[in-house]
Write a protein that holds these residues in place. Structure first.
Motif, mmCIF file in Angstrom:
data_model
loop_
_atom_site.group_PDB
_atom_site.id
_atom_site.type_symbol
_atom_site.label_atom_id
_atom_site.label_comp_id
_atom_site.label_asym_id
_atom_site.label_seq_id
_atom_site.Cartn_x
_atom_site.Cartn_y
_atom_site.Cartn_z
ATOM 1 N N ALA A 257 0.830 -1.199 0.000
ATOM 2 C CA ALA A 257 0.000 0.000 0.000
ATOM 3 C C ALA A 257 0.869 1.255 0.000
ATOM 4 C CB ALA A 257 -0.915 -0.007 1.215
ATOM 5 N N THR A 258 1.963 1.232 0.776
ATOM 6 C CA THR A 258 2.855 2.394 0.795
ATOM 7 C C THR A 258 3.528 2.553 -0.557
ATOM 8 O OG1 THR A 258 3.302 1.680 3.030
ATOM 9 C CG2 THR A 258 4.581 3.512 2.226
ATOM 10 N N ASN A 259 3.987 1.442 -1.106
ATOM 11 C CA ASN A 259 4.729 1.504 -2.360
ATOM 12 C C ASN A 259 3.845 1.930 -3.520
ATOM 13 O OD1 ASN A 259 6.342 -0.089 -4.772
ATOM 14 N ND2 ASN A 259 7.632 0.751 -3.159
ATOM 15 N N TRP A 260 2.592 1.543 -3.492
ATOM 16 C CA TRP A 260 1.679 1.943 -4.558
ATOM 17 C C TRP A 260 1.129 3.331 -4.307
ATOM 18 C CZ3 TRP A 260 0.098 -0.479 -9.107
ATOM 19 C CH2 TRP A 260 0.630 -1.769 -9.322
ATOM 20 N N TRP B 134 9.796 3.990 -11.530
ATOM 21 C CA TRP B 134 8.783 2.946 -11.365
ATOM 22 C C TRP B 134 9.347 1.711 -10.673
ATOM 23 C CZ3 TRP B 134 8.591 -2.037 -13.459
ATOM 24 C CH2 TRP B 134 7.384 -2.708 -13.261
ATOM 25 N N SER B 135 10.639 1.417 -10.938
ATOM 26 C CA SER B 135 11.198 0.207 -10.329
ATOM 27 C C SER B 135 11.286 0.355 -8.811
ATOM 28 C CB SER B 135 12.584 -0.069 -10.915
ATOM 29 O OG SER B 135 13.393 1.075 -10.777
ATOM 30 N N ILE B 136 11.216 1.571 -8.283
ATOM 31 C CA ILE B 136 11.293 1.777 -6.834
ATOM 32 C C ILE B 136 9.903 1.999 -6.249
ATOM 33 C CG2 ILE B 136 12.376 3.154 -5.042
ATOM 34 C CD1 ILE B 136 14.346 4.057 -7.308
ATOM 35 N N TYR B 137 9.133 2.868 -6.882
ATOM 36 C CA TYR B 137 7.774 3.149 -6.406
ATOM 37 C C TYR B 137 6.793 2.744 -7.489
ATOM 38 C CZ TYR B 137 10.259 6.345 -3.284
ATOM 39 O OH TYR B 137 11.103 6.900 -2.386
ATOM 40 N N LYS B 138 5.898 1.807 -7.167
ATOM 41 C CA LYS B 138 4.919 1.364 -8.157
ATOM 42 C C LYS B 138 3.943 2.473 -8.505
ATOM 43 C CE LYS B 138 6.217 -2.871 -8.848
ATOM 44 N NZ LYS B 138 7.616 -2.446 -8.662
ATOM 45 N N CYS B 139 3.733 3.414 -7.574
ATOM 46 C CA CYS B 139 2.738 4.449 -7.854
ATOM 47 C C CYS B 139 3.232 5.411 -8.926
ATOM 48 C CB CYS B 139 2.364 5.202 -6.600
ATOM 49 S SG CYS B 139 3.607 6.313 -6.007
ATOM 50 N N ALA B 140 4.504 5.338 -9.282
ATOM 51 C CA ALA B 140 5.001 6.215 -10.341
ATOM 52 C C ALA B 140 4.415 5.841 -11.701
ATOM 53 C CB ALA B 140 6.524 6.136 -10.399
ATOM 54 N N ASP B 141 3.825 4.660 -11.796
ATOM 55 C CA ASP B 141 3.282 4.191 -13.070
ATOM 56 C C ASP B 141 2.361 5.235 -13.701
ATOM 57 O OD1 ASP B 141 2.041 2.903 -15.110
ATOM 58 O OD2 ASP B 141 1.528 1.088 -14.013
#
Lengths: 437, 234
Positions: A257-260, B134-141
């Motif tokens: 959840a934090t990472n997304w 993106w490889s570090i934070y998925k929300c960057a997608d």
């Protein structure tokens, strides 16, 4: 994906579990003997036949997508293999429009992006502009803005609750929730005259002070409203259908959840106790006594529980704010942003020039940039403004919480059933106006 | 009840003695308390940090565009930083058309309750390219996709850099660029003509159509284009 082992004590009209050990989905009837039954999370359906995959399109015009969201799903039988979301059907270019508007003229745009939380957006955007001007607003204004934020949080959560109930198959709580929301809109209407798009703030203050008798009306609302929350709680929280359709769905672990980048109730349901009001407070939220509900399972059911508790906590905050509301002006005494008194503007030359320049040219902040985050009902809402010293911002950016939350939907729905997609999508609490902007 | 997740509290790396966060008051325009990560970054990446300043209470770190990925990874992984939350990725183009475009990352460290703004300046005479986080934070997608859609900045290493708010066949350019007029590049008549001439098949991307077993029912030319590797339906 592992099935989540979890049970909730549920009062059912029958034994609750069928021969295969699956929860029997029967509606809640107030049991006379009051013996609760344990319901487990529904077992994950294994893909049985390696057949052809099917393409299914949901939306953009579908009542259960809460707006013009379109999901293209690849299905194996009834199980979702892949989900490809499409957004942008409501793209209005608010960020571009903001670059052509003065700071006070931007505020009406914020009503129209996340239209369920209009007052909260006004407050957030004004807060960002005030940081850019270096303005500290008055105490009375602060407390009134807190009341505005929390009222719109309640209104937004009520819409979420009502529409989610409809999606999952309950109709009554929808009517109860929307009736209470109507009382909030009455309050807003009495305050500023508009209902859905109030534009309640101005840079440096508010559009209007509250009218006489408004606090009494507010007090009546905060006294009666918790009763409705309790009623809806009774209808849903231990309801067999509700539990069966929400538990164990769309699980996000705290790390995921934090990472997304999830925020708000989505993040807290996953067990991360991050709340902007507590961790990066604004408007003296640290002096209010309220709790931040945190889930431990990260599924749709926990998101529901978190939002229900937030409704109660928001009422607590409103009550405390109403008690401490100080007297005094609502606008700061700062000629850079606040218009002179009307009678002075029509009788004194200096005031008239001042009025003219403020209206025609607009207030000019110094060079700089400000990112101010606030806790909107959907999550962390940030307004990022960059000034080059002119009366219009170079860049006005909305950090949309439901945009980032929705980005995780392919991860959450994969492996679940088609009907669960609706429940998971509802649990994100999306507002397409904010996602597409 | 079942064994759920362990609850994570923000500020848990600060210890119990740390003061509770309070509302900032009278934030100065320039200067003030700098985020300790600014100094740490200077020490760690001396050659890649161009400038550190504090604007309205938030620390800005200007980094060299080619080192962004290293820096963000270090901020995310190092135990003294732990920037585990990416709030926002966006870009700023200034009205001065000579000024470089800035890519802006708003990072948050939940364990240390810090916020940091990273900036990289992309000169306009070179292709607008920068490494994807993106490889570090998925929300960057989606955030990077939006940034690409609106500004035309290419994020190298992004798995699926497509338009997100505008449709895939959009040909007018990048709407948030300063040289893009508010009413759009094309006339209303041209926009209408294009809308009416659009192929209804374009509602699905080629990738999506290839999922379906409706593939066999597609017109022959379309199947041919699909097999040729074309992705969008135009």
């Amino acid at each position: 994906m592992a099935t989540q082992k979890r049970t909730v004590e549920v009062a059912l009209s029958t034994t609750g579990v069928d021969a295969a050990g699956r929860p029997q989905r029967v509606p809640l009837v107030t049991a006379d003997d009051g013996s609760p039954v344990a319901v487990e999370a529904p077992p994950m359906v294994e893909p049985d036949l390696a057949g052809e995959h099917m393409l299914i399109n949901i939306g953009p015009q579908h009542p259960a997508t809460h707006g013009v969201l379109r999901l293209v799903l690849e299905l194996d039988g009834e199980t979702v293999v892949r989900c490809i979301p499409h957004i942008g059907y409501l793209h209005c270019g608010f960020e571009k429009l903001g670059e052509y508007r003065q700071y006070n003229q931007i505020l009406p745009l914020t009503d129209r992006e996340d239209y369920l939380n209009a007052m909260g957006n006004n407050v957030g955007c004004a807060m960002s502009a005030e940081r850019l001007f270096g303005i500290e607003i008055t105490e009375r204004c602060k407390v009134l803005r807190v009341i505005a934020c929390e009222l719109s949080r309640i209104a937004s959560h009520l819409v979420w609750l009502g529409t989610t109930c409809i999606d999952i198959g309950a109709f009554t709580p929808f009517l109860w929730a929307f009736q209470q929301r109507e009382y909030i809109y009455d309050l807003i209407e009495a305050w500023v005259g508009a209902r859905l798009t109030p534009t309640i703030t101005r840079v440096g203050g508010l559009a209007a002070d509250i009218p006489d008798g408004w606090m009494a009306q507010l007090g009546e609302f905060t006294r009666k409203f918790p009763h409705t929350v309790d009623e809806i709680d009774k209808m849903l929280t231990k309801n067999g259908i509700w539990v069966g359709r929400t538990i164990g769905l769309g699980v996000m672990t705290p790390e995921e959840a934090t990472n997304w980048g999830l925020s708000g109730p989505m993040l807290r349901a996953s067990g991360v106790a991050f709340d902007v009001r507590k961790d990066f407070p604004y408007y003296d939220y640290e002096t209010y006594d309220f709790d931040v509900p945190v889930g431990t399972n990260g599924d749709v059911y926990d998101r529901y529980l978190v939002r229900m508790e937030e409704l109660r906590q928001s009422v607590r905050i409103v009550e405390q704010a109403a008690k401490r509301l100080p007297d005094g002006p609502i606008n700061v005494d700062d000629p850079r942003v606040i218009l002179p008194n009307k009678s002075k503007a029509t009788s004194e030359m200096e005031s008239m020039i001042h009025h003219f320049k403020l209206v025609m040219e607009g207030p000019r902040p110094p060079l700089g940039e400000a990112y101010v985050a606030m806790e909107s009902p959907k999550g962390e809402k940030g307004y990022y403004m960059v000034s080059d010293g002119t009366s219009k911002p170079v860049r006005w950016r909305i950090r949309p919480p439901s945009f980032v939350n929705l980005a995780a939907i392919p991860k959450m729905v994969e492996g679940h059933l088609l009907s669960d997609v609706i429940a998971i999508n509802a649990s994100i609490d999306i507002v397409m106006g904010e996602i597409d902007r | 009840m079942s064994d759920g997740f362990e609850i994570q509290y923000p500020g848990n790396a600060l210890g119990n003695a740390a003061p509770a966060p309070v509302t900032p008051r009278d934030v100065p325009n320039r200067g003030g308390d700098q985020n300790p990560s600014g100094a740490a970054l200077r020490q760690q990446f001396a050659d890649a940090i161009e400038r550190v300043d504090v604007v309205w209470g938030v620390t800005n770190v200007y980094v060299r565009p080619d080192r962004v990925l290293d820096i963000v990874r270090w901020l995310h992984d190092d135990s003294s930083q732990r920037y585990d939350y990416l709030s926002d990725v966006t870009a700023v183009e200034y009205r001065d058309l000579e000024a470089p475009i800035e890519v802006v990352w708003h990072l948050r460290s939940l364990p240390f309750r810090r916020e940091l703004r990273l900036k990289a300046q992309l000169p306009k005479n070179k292709p607008l390219e920068i490494a994807s986080v993106w490889s570090i934070y998925k929300c960057a997608d989606w955030l990077e996709r939006e940034c690409f859609d609106m500004f035309g900045i290419r994020f190298i290493g992004h798995p699926d850099l497509r338009r997100i708010l505008m449709w895939e066949q959009y040909r007018e350019g990048f709407p948030l660029r300063k040289d893009f007029p508010l009413r759009g590049r094309f006339s209303r008549a041209e926009q209408l003509r294009q809308a009416l001439a659009a192929n209804p098949e374009a509602r699905y991307s080629m990738e999506e159509l290839s999922i379906a077993d409706a593939f066999e029912d597609l017109p022959t030319d379309m199947r041919k284009r699909l097999k040729g590797g074309e992705r969008t339906g135009e």
